[in-house]
Design a protein around this motif. Sequence first.
Motif, PDB file in Angstrom:
ATOM      1  N   LEU A 189      10.065   8.626  14.785  1.00  0.00           N
ATOM      2  CA  LEU A 189       9.850   8.680  13.335  1.00  0.00           C
ATOM      3  C   LEU A 189      11.121   8.278  12.593  1.00  0.00           C
TER       4      LEU A 189
ATOM      5  N   PHE B   6      11.717   4.615  12.938  1.00  0.00           N
ATOM      6  CA  PHE B   6      10.840   3.813  12.078  1.00  0.00           C
ATOM      7  C   PHE B   6      11.330   3.830  10.632  1.00  0.00           C
TER       8      PHE B   6
ATOM      9  N   LEU C  95      13.256  -3.387   4.137  1.00  0.00           N
ATOM     10  CA  LEU C  95      12.651  -3.545   2.806  1.00  0.00           C
ATOM     11  C   LEU C  95      13.646  -4.031   1.743  1.00  0.00           C
TER      12      LEU C  95
ATOM     13  N   ALA D 155       4.014  -3.344  11.516  1.00  0.00           N
ATOM     14  CA  ALA D 155       2.724  -2.685  11.729  1.00  0.00           C
ATOM     15  C   ALA D 155       2.271  -2.831  13.171  1.00  0.00           C
TER      16      ALA D 155
ATOM     17  N   LEU E 258       4.195  -0.444  15.246  1.00  0.00           N
ATOM     18  CA  LEU E 258       3.733   0.930  15.072  1.00  0.00           C
ATOM     19  C   LEU E 258       2.483   1.194  15.881  1.00  0.00           C
ATOM     20  N   TYR E 259       1.608   0.196  15.965  1.00  0.00           N
ATOM     21  CA  TYR E 259       0.399   0.365  16.769  1.00  0.00           C
ATOM     22  C   TYR E 259       0.784   0.651  18.224  1.00  0.00           C
TER      23      TYR E 259
ATOM     24  N   SER F 281       2.045   4.173  18.485  1.00  0.00           N
ATOM     25  CA  SER F 281       0.969   5.170  18.453  1.00  0.00           C
ATOM     26  C   SER F 281       0.382   5.350  19.846  1.00  0.00           C
TER      27      SER F 281
ATOM     28  N   TYR G   6       2.708   7.516  21.815  1.00  0.00           N
ATOM     29  CA  TYR G   6       2.496   8.912  21.447  1.00  0.00           C
ATOM     30  C   TYR G   6       1.228   9.437  22.100  1.00  0.00           C
TER      31      TYR G   6
ATOM     32  N   LEU H  29       7.385  12.330  20.441  1.00  0.00           N
ATOM     33  CA  LEU H  29       8.037  11.166  19.848  1.00  0.00           C
ATOM     34  C   LEU H  29       9.539  11.182  20.108  1.00  0.00           C
TER      35      LEU H  29
ATOM     36  N   LEU I 272      -2.043  -1.151   8.953  1.00  0.00           N
ATOM     37  CA  LEU I 272      -1.299   0.103   8.789  1.00  0.00           C
ATOM     38  C   LEU I 272      -2.242   1.298   8.758  1.00  0.00           C
TER      39      LEU I 272
ATOM     40  N   ILE J 131      -3.251   2.314  12.188  1.00  0.00           N
ATOM     41  CA  ILE J 131      -2.216   3.108  12.853  1.00  0.00           C
ATOM     42  C   ILE J 131      -2.294   4.562  12.432  1.00  0.00           C
TER      43      ILE J 131
ATOM     44  N   PHE K 200      -2.703   7.787  14.996  1.00  0.00           N
ATOM     45  CA  PHE K 200      -1.785   8.919  15.121  1.00  0.00           C
ATOM     46  C   PHE K 200      -2.508  10.233  14.864  1.00  0.00           C
TER      47      PHE K 200
ATOM     48  N   PHE L 137       2.666  14.231  10.894  1.00  0.00           N
ATOM     49  CA  PHE L 137       3.860  13.915  10.112  1.00  0.00           C
ATOM     50  C   PHE L 137       4.118  12.418  10.101  1.00  0.00           C
ATOM     51  N   PHE L 138       3.945  11.812  11.271  1.00  0.00           N
ATOM     52  CA  PHE L 138       4.163  10.362  11.337  1.00  0.00           C
ATOM     53  C   PHE L 138       3.202   9.662  10.386  1.00  0.00           C
TER      54      PHE L 138
ATOM     55  N   PHE M 165       4.423   9.934   6.771  1.00  0.00           N
ATOM     56  CA  PHE M 165       5.546   9.038   6.487  1.00  0.00           C
ATOM     57  C   PHE M 165       5.091   7.579   6.490  1.00  0.00           C
ATOM     58  N   ALA M 166       4.180   7.247   7.412  1.00  0.00           N
ATOM     59  CA  ALA M 166       3.718   5.854   7.483  1.00  0.00           C
ATOM     60  C   ALA M 166       2.985   5.479   6.208  1.00  0.00           C
TER      61      ALA M 166
ATOM     62  N   ILE N  22       5.662   4.890   3.507  1.00  0.00           N
ATOM     63  CA  ILE N  22       6.421   3.654   3.677  1.00  0.00           C
ATOM     64  C   ILE N  22       5.537   2.438   3.440  1.00  0.00           C
ATOM     65  N   ALA N  23       4.249   2.543   3.816  1.00  0.00           N
ATOM     66  CA  ALA N  23       3.340   1.425   3.559  1.00  0.00           C
ATOM     67  C   ALA N  23       3.219   1.185   2.066  1.00  0.00           C
TER      68      ALA N  23
ATOM     69  N   ALA O 123       5.537   1.789  -0.154  1.00  0.00           N
ATOM     70  CA  ALA O 123       6.774   1.138  -0.593  1.00  0.00           C
ATOM     71  C   ALA O 123       6.765  -0.342  -0.240  1.00  0.00           C
TER      72      ALA O 123
END
Lengths: 475, 102
Positions: free
Chosen positions: A128, A131, A139, A170, A173-174, A177, A180, A186, B39, B42, B46, B62-63, B66-67, B70-71, B73
């Motif tokens: 986390l 990321f 960004l 993205a 992240l997949y 996941s 996890y 994590l 996104l 995902i 999770f 929690f992830f 946060f995801a 952030i998405a 943003a």
Amino acid sequence: MNYIQFLEMRPEISLLAIFVIIFTYDLIARGKWRHYFHPITCLLLMLHTGICMSESYREIDIFSGMYYTNSMIGILKTILTGGTVLLVLQANKWLRSANTTHKQGEFYTLLLSTLLGMYIMISARHFLLFFIGMELASLPLACLVAFDKYRHHSAEAGVKYILSSMFTSAVMLYGISFLYGTTGTLYFQEMTSGIDGSPLQIFALTLFFAGMGFKISLVPFHMWTADTYQGAPTVVSSYLSVISKGAAAFTLMTILIKVFAPMIEYWQIILYALTVLSITIANLFAIRQTDLKRFMAFSSISQAGYIMLAVIGGAKDGMSALVFYVLVYIFANLAVFGIIETIEHQTRSNVSRDDCNALYKTNPRLTLLMTLALFSLAGIPPFAGFFSKFFVFMSAFKAGFWILVFIALINTVISLYYYLLIVKAMYITPNETPIPTFNSSKYSRISCVICLAGIVLLGICSFVFEEIDRISFGM
Amino acid sequence: MIPAEYYLVLAALMFFIGVFGFFTRRNLLAVLISTELILNAIDINFAVFNAYYYPEHLEGFFFTMFAIGIAAAETAVAIAIILNVYRNMGTIRLKNLKKLKF
């Protein structure tokens, strides 16, 4: 929860403090105080580099293992900060030009927040935190790429960067996941015991590589690089090419050796292919570029391939070779980009190779520095670039990848050809109307001198590498 | 209770629809929406892994939180840049982004 732990993250706190100071200064400073904005920022950043350096020799493990730092990570943070200082020094003229002078504060704050993201990214021991750090690093960079609001190229480069960045993060992240889902945690440390190379985890590893490959711009994920570098302001291109790339390469190595250690034979195959592709394809494309920034983009892709040679063994000497390579690469590449920046400021357009023709006649000192930096990038013996390449090759050779080292060596010869094309243009090619003699600002002169010292001295002063080698850690 | 596989298949479908949309759409906003779809896939992944397989901790939830943040943003920054493209070129069709090319 023990809040006192936050005080242990001293480099981050110091950076955050500078961020707040600059932000407030930007809000309240008027009139002649605007004039001192750039020198004050440079001084604060230098102070911060000093703090980073003095804080680097500590091993800290806080937030139940989420955040970890030791002397190697501390040194890398210092290197990245030092590179940022050089970059801000070079940015002086661009920041004072009519279109950007009122946006100076935004530039500094965005730059510092990406730096903070990189700090968090390389210290993270939890996916986390990793990321969040990665997104914090990429960004604001997208905003910086699109910083020249009224230039078409900048907007186009920005949209290409942000969309591909979102897509790859993205996809990554997949993959995370699924990690996890198969391991139930994590934390890097706990995750390792759950990694056994099941098909789902191989899938996750591949997706993870897509995300990190984008950040380091390895070949199948490199399509954004040339466009973004060409369109972005030159300062931002050089930031993308050295500092963000160095941080991402180090993070990739830590995650591979900390989390994916049981799957070493899988990721070595992937890295092998990525390295060969990056070095070869980028070299072949670099030959046909005439725009200097685009050319440097392909050069940086192939340099990223060389950095991956240090990662592939996953051993202790690989890590020291990686950090030393990043250090040398920062000096050489910042010198080249700094010179492109000054020439660009003079001609007020993108610099192509033909613009450099017979530059030697009018600006001999600038030409000499450019030549030395290009030699260092190509890896010609007395300069630092040779030694950094040598250590990288050594670490891959020790790990048993001698065919890979051979391919990389052949590519070094090709890269020497296209670096020398620029040197030839500057010294030999005749030109009726070379760029007239000009004086660069004293800030960029300071940064040029520092870069020159780095290029020449880092190879000769062996204690730098010995020190890095002493504190490095491997699998 | 609905089996976990249903959710995972839904997430995988959303993921690949998003990837397909990212490559085939011709409008910048549609491309952005496609990445949002990925996104969201995902987030589902999770949450489902956490709720069905590891309910003793809350890491997955929690992830997800946060995801999502952030998405949001990312979308804000992307839309700002797309607006910038529109101001400079008067269009957000992808085929018009061809000034920077080999």
